[in-house]
Enzyme design. Structure first.
Site, mmCIF file in Angstrom:
data_model
loop_
_atom_site.group_PDB
_atom_site.id
_atom_site.type_symbol
_atom_site.label_atom_id
_atom_site.label_comp_id
_atom_site.label_asym_id
_atom_site.label_seq_id
_atom_site.Cartn_x
_atom_site.Cartn_y
_atom_site.Cartn_z
ATOM 1 N N ARG A 240 -3.546 5.788 22.213
ATOM 2 C CA ARG A 240 -3.818 4.370 21.933
ATOM 3 C C ARG A 240 -2.501 3.649 21.700
ATOM 4 O O ARG A 240 -1.554 4.228 21.130
ATOM 5 C CB ARG A 240 -4.734 4.203 20.709
ATOM 6 C CG ARG A 240 -4.247 4.901 19.464
ATOM 7 C CD ARG A 240 -5.212 4.733 18.294
ATOM 8 N NE ARG A 240 -5.139 3.429 17.696
ATOM 9 C CZ ARG A 240 -4.359 3.107 16.654
ATOM 10 N NH1 ARG A 240 -3.557 4.036 16.112
ATOM 11 N NH2 ARG A 240 -4.359 1.908 16.159
ATOM 12 N N SER B 34 0.810 -1.209 0.000
ATOM 13 C CA SER B 34 0.000 0.000 0.000
ATOM 14 C C SER B 34 0.854 1.274 0.000
ATOM 15 O O SER B 34 1.612 1.518 -0.918
ATOM 16 C CB SER B 34 -0.952 -0.035 1.199
ATOM 17 O OG SER B 34 -1.897 0.993 1.144
#
Length: 618
Positions: free
Chosen positions: A568, A80
């Site tokens: 996170r 990607s």
């Protein structure tokens, strides 16, 4: 127009265990890898570390197809938006979307089997499952025999333009064929094209409103025709005219697979123009082809969105190109962002949040032309915690749509859109996204078609019906698709008489800051399901909330979007990621700096304490 895929026909009978073991042993797990992980979009590592995984995943893909009674699946070889040295694999399930979560766990187990003996045990377990649990269908040939033959297996293979993709693809093909699978090798294609092929190959899963087109030329045809049909509704509604500022669309292909694939649209568009079917299609000028420059380096959607800078134009013929109407893909063409430079030369970015607002507001407006009460079809937008607060506020207060916050990652937002809405829109800020249409939407279209049949084609509800009917074929519902999303956005802008500057003024993004802090063990921190709040360590969220409350008072936020911050754990390294936004860049930088120090103190930070960000006031 497009080369036909190479098909290797299988007999659905695996090679003997001894030969399978030899194939696995020929590509051992590197000592530098403790455990392979399947991230939000598959396996992704430096290319030399992947032969072990690719052999096993070729076997796995065949078994997944067998477990579905011969429904066709796919494996895409790509990394990607990563740099050229990396590669990876994304697995597509029979509906064209991401691999089922339970089977994702099986994939990880097989990838990490310590020896070929352990791998064969897992292969036998999955083979037995396939023989005993594949869907029964009277329309298919009997698939299980006493001689060890597996159910029908078909695996589609695609790859991006990286130099190491062909040999890695060859390993997947060899391994799938070793299981007796039929393999369809599509060669160099974009990730969304591979997902499209899989979705359309399983025609019994495809809504009847979408024409079945299983090959590359069909991919272009169905998308181009739907796009042209959407544009033509502008003439019926009052003679929409394309603005001069959107007459040429410049596409940054990130020096990846998207650039040469876009060029193939040009032939269809030229035919449509010559036949008078779509005179309002903009001129497409593609730049940054494979070989023009380094893949994804200082160009493409990832660079443009993260750095908020225009792409480097490596293509020699691109010198002096117009920057009024531009878009950037990423390396495998499943992300897209828009951008332009104004008359002063200032750069403006329209990211996935802006796309979600544009698309959802358009769809809801058309639906309400047919159903003014808005009760027949439930629409909504799925965002992640990374969505800019201004976009969320605009969606709720102006578009007046439902908003759900999901865990970061394509597989999570896609599942949430499918679960919560009849028409679910999701676009991550990075530009990856799509629209999902559920059964109630198709029922709504059928009922509206019956009710409006015979009414004037100039009737606004009839125009809305034509627009909505074009969307399921134009939108690649299996996965984010840069080409599909680009055409959808362009059509909406054309129908509204907008250019990028008008679109950009819908709302102003809150200034934000992203950072990360290295820690000794990222598992000490956990969050709620949407990742908007930390649940451990216990003191962390309390301290973060105090910092946010102080920033609200400091900036006197009022009724507008409030300063916020969340943290996170990274999915790939021992680090904690930080996101902060406020009503000023100074506020966002300050909030991020405070969060970083809290993480360092409360979560076992390593190395030197993080330095506070200094806001550039120039």
């Amino acid at each position: 127009m497009s080369a036909s895929p190479k098909i290797y026909h299988g007999n659905y009978t695996p090679l003997p265990d001894k030969e399978l073991a030899a194939l696995i042993d020929a590509h051992p797990k590197p000592s530098s890898i403790s455990e392979y992980s399947y991230g939000t979009a598959g396996f992704r590592y430096e290319a030399s570390l992947l032969p072990c995984v690719f052999v096993r995943m070729g076997i796995f893909a065949a078994l997944r197809s067998a477990s579905l009674g011969g429904e066709e699946v796919g494996a895409m070889i790509t990394a990607s938006h990563n740099a050229e040295p990396d590669n990876g694999m994304k697995l597509a399930d029979s509906h064209g979307g991401m691999l089922d979560a339970e089977w994702e766990r099986h994939a990880v187990s097989l990838a990490n089997a310590p020896t070929s003996k352990h791998a064969l045990t897992l292969i036998h377990t999955l083979s037995d499952y396939a023989k005993g649990h594949h869907p029964k269908s009277s329309t298919r040939t009997p698939t299980t025999t006493a001689d060890g033959t597996l159910p029908k297996m078909v695996v589609h293979i695609g790859r991006d333009t990286r130099s190491h993709s062909p040999p890695l693809a060859a390993l997947v093909i060899r391994a799938a064929r070793a299981m007796g699978a039929t393999v369809i090798d599509h060669g160099e294609v974009s990730t969304p094209m591979l997902h499209h092929f899989v979705m359309h190959a399983n025609g019994h899963l495809l809504p009847s409103i979408i024409p079945q087109r299983c090959n590359e030329s069909g991919y272009y045809e169905i998308m181009a025709m739907s796009y042209a049909a959407l544009l033509r509704t502008g003439a019926v509604s009052g003679g929409c005219k394309r603005l001069p500022s959107t007459s040429k669309l410049v596409i940054d292909g990130a020096c990846g697979i998207g650039a040469p694939k876009v060029e193939k649209f040009q032939r269809i568009f030229a035919m449509l123009r010559s036949e008078g079917f779509a005179t309002d299609i903009p001129i497409l000028q593609t730049v940054n082809f494979p070989g023009d420059g380094p893949l994804n380096e200082n160009c493409g959607a990832e660079f443009v969105q993260k750095q908020q800078l225009p792409p480097t134009l490596y293509t020699k013929s691109a010198r002096g190109v117009s920057k009024q109407y531009m878009t950037s893909y990423d390396g495998d063409a499943d992300r897209v962002v828009f951008h332009y430079e104004d008359e002063t030369g200032k750069f403006h970015l329209l990211d996935g949040d802006k796309i979600a607002v544009l698309v959802s507001s358009f769809i809801q407006e058309e639906l309400r032309c047919i159903d003014p009460d808005g009760k027949a079809v439930k629409c909504g937008v799925v965002q992640t915690a990374y969505a800019n607060g201004s976009s969320t506020l605009y969606l709720k207060n102006v578009v007046k749509t439902n908003v759900v916050i999901a865990k970061t990652g394509v597989k999570f937002v896609h599942a949430a859109a499918h679960h919560h809405f009849d028409v679910g829109v999701y676009f991550e800020a990075n530009g990856h996204g799509t629209v999902l249409f559920g059964p109630k939407f198709y029922d709504f279209i059928a009922a509206a078609d019956a009710r409006l049949r015979g009414t004037s084609r100039h009737n606004r509800a009839n125009i809305a019906l034509r627009r909505l009917r074009a969307l399921p074929a134009l939108v690649n519902q299996s996965v984010g698709d840069a080409m599909s999303d680009m055409l959808l956005v362009d059509a909406i802008l054309f129908l509204r008489g907008w250019d990028l500057s008008t679109w950009a003024k819908l709302y102003t993004d809150m200034p934000s800051k992203q950072a990360k802090v290295k820690v000794s063990d990222r598992t000490v921190i956990s969050t709620n399901d949407s990742e908007t709040a930390a649940t451990a360590p216990a003191a962390l969220q309390t301290a973060l909330q105090s910092a946010m409350d102080a920033m609200v008072s400091q900036e006197n936020a009022g009724n507008g979007p409030k300063p916020r911050c969340f943290v996170r754990p990274s999915g790939t390294e021992d680090a904690v990621r930080v996101y902060a936004e406020a009503n000023s860049q100074k506020g966002a930088d300050g909030l991020a700096s405070e969060a970083m120090m809290l993480i360092y103190k409360l979560c076992g930070g390593v190395g030197e304490p993080p330095r506070p960000f200094i806001t550039n006031r120039l």
